[in-house]
Design a protein around this motif. Structure first.
Motif, short mmCIF file in Angstrom:
data_model
loop_
_atom_site.label_atom_id
_atom_site.label_comp_id
_atom_site.label_asym_id
_atom_site.label_seq_id
_atom_site.Cartn_x
_atom_site.Cartn_y
_atom_site.Cartn_z
N ALA A 86 -1.93 6.72 13.56
CA ALA A 86 -1.63 5.75 12.52
C ALA A 86 -2.19 6.26 11.20
O ALA A 86 -3.37 6.63 11.12
CB ALA A 86 -2.23 4.40 12.86
N LEU A 87 -1.35 6.28 10.18
CA LEU A 87 -1.75 6.72 8.85
C LEU A 87 -1.66 5.54 7.89
O LEU A 87 -0.67 4.81 7.87
CB LEU A 87 -0.82 7.84 8.36
N HIS A 88 -2.69 5.39 7.07
CA HIS A 88 -2.72 4.29 6.10
C HIS A 88 -2.97 4.88 4.71
O HIS A 88 -3.98 5.55 4.47
CB HIS A 88 -3.84 3.31 6.42
N LYS A 89 -2.07 4.61 3.78
CA LYS A 89 -2.26 5.02 2.39
C LYS A 89 -3.34 4.16 1.75
O LYS A 89 -3.36 2.94 1.91
CB LYS A 89 -0.95 4.88 1.62
N THR A 90 -4.25 4.81 1.01
CA THR A 90 -5.31 4.08 0.31
C THR A 90 -5.27 4.43 -1.18
O THR A 90 -4.69 5.43 -1.58
CB THR A 90 -6.69 4.41 0.88
#
Length: 292
Positions: free
Chosen positions: A151-155
């Motif tokens: 899972a990748l989350h943009k911050t």
């Protein structure tokens, strides 16, 4: 040559973080590894999936120094790669660009990477640029993206202070950036902060994800005329990150490789030793692999 202080800091880090290993680039002994390549270029491996982040793969001295920045008379990169560029990209399943400045996405990387490799960017503008360079599988990262079981989350963040961004020309040059949080079942949550200064967006990410590992760009790069107002984090931010997450491993990168960095590995190692936090701050040399 690095000082004994720096060597001591690395030794302490390898003791505290059980399983920390320095190996060849194709090692798969651990299912969660971070390899420092050079500058902000790293490889993050979760299980069987490997991400190459912010590839700058040119030979030493290939580009002029960045104009109107600290030590702009020096040519970039300041040092060579620790292995051949072709070896760096071996085993890469996807590429992540936190932004498209030259020291994060250069001509050499564009020429060497397969044009059909999955490539994640922060927004439509960067996607259009990368597609115009011939890449066919360009994806815009959002808050909930999955790739290869990760899972990748943009911050969020900002590549400098509000003072700098109040100047239109600088705001345009500095542009937008992102960070990325990596999550996978059975793995330590990892936050690659990106080229940002300390801001609310960073604090909010820490509060939301409580990462176990934080990759921090700590070179404290500066522009001429704005000394003391760096455009990425530095040693005080490293201490601040430790205070925010005292149990997290902090991996300090983006030093010693491009002209406008004002903080070196040696100086950071001395600082964290004096602060009593060297056991939590990893300062990998180019080519070294950390296993978690």
């Amino acid at each position: 040559m690095l000082t004994n202080t720096f060597a001591g800091a690395l030794m302490l880090a390898s003791i505290v973080f059980t399983g920390a290993a320095f190996a060849e680039s194709d090692s798969r002994e651990s299912s969660h590894q971070i390899q420092q390549i050079r500058n902000a270029t790293i490889k993050v491996t979760y299980g069987e999936t490997t991400f190459l982040i912010d590839p700058m793969l040119a030979d030493q001295g290939a580009y002029p120094g960045f104009p109107d920045t600290y030590r702009s008379e020096l040519r970039n990169p300041l040092v060579g790669l620790p292995m051949a560029a072709e070896v760096v990209i071996e085993g890469t399943d996807a590429v992540i660009l936190t932004h498209t400045h030259l020291d994060h996405w250069d001509d050499a990387a564009r020429k060497l990477l397969p044009k059909n490799i999955p490539l994640f960017v922060q927004n439509a503008a960067d996607a259009g640029m990368v597609r115009s360079q011939g890449f066919t599988d360009v994806r815009i990262l959002d808050d909930e993206t999955e790739f290869g079981g990760v899972a990748l989350h943009k911050t969020g963040g900002q590549h400098g202070s509000d003072t700098l961004y109040a100047i239109p020309e600088l705001a345009e040059a500095l542009g937008e950036i992102m960070g990325v949080v990596f999550e996978a079942e059975g793995q330590k949550t990892t936050y690659v902060v990106g080229d940002t200064v300390w801001r609310d967006e960073v604090v909010q990410t820490l509060e939301r994800f409580q990462p176990n590992v934080v990759v921090l760009n700590t070179g404290a790069a500066e522009l001429i005329g704005f000394e003391g107002d760096p455009i990425i984090m530095g040693k005080e931010d490293t201490r601040r990150m430790h205070r925010a997450l005292p149990d997290a491993a902090i991996v300090a990168v983006h030093m010693d490789a491009v002209n406008h960095m004002t903080l070196s590995r040696e100086e950071l190692a001395e600082f964290v030793e004096n602060e009593g936090i060297a056991h939590q701050v990893l300062i990998p040399a180019d080519g070294e692999i950390l296993s978690f």
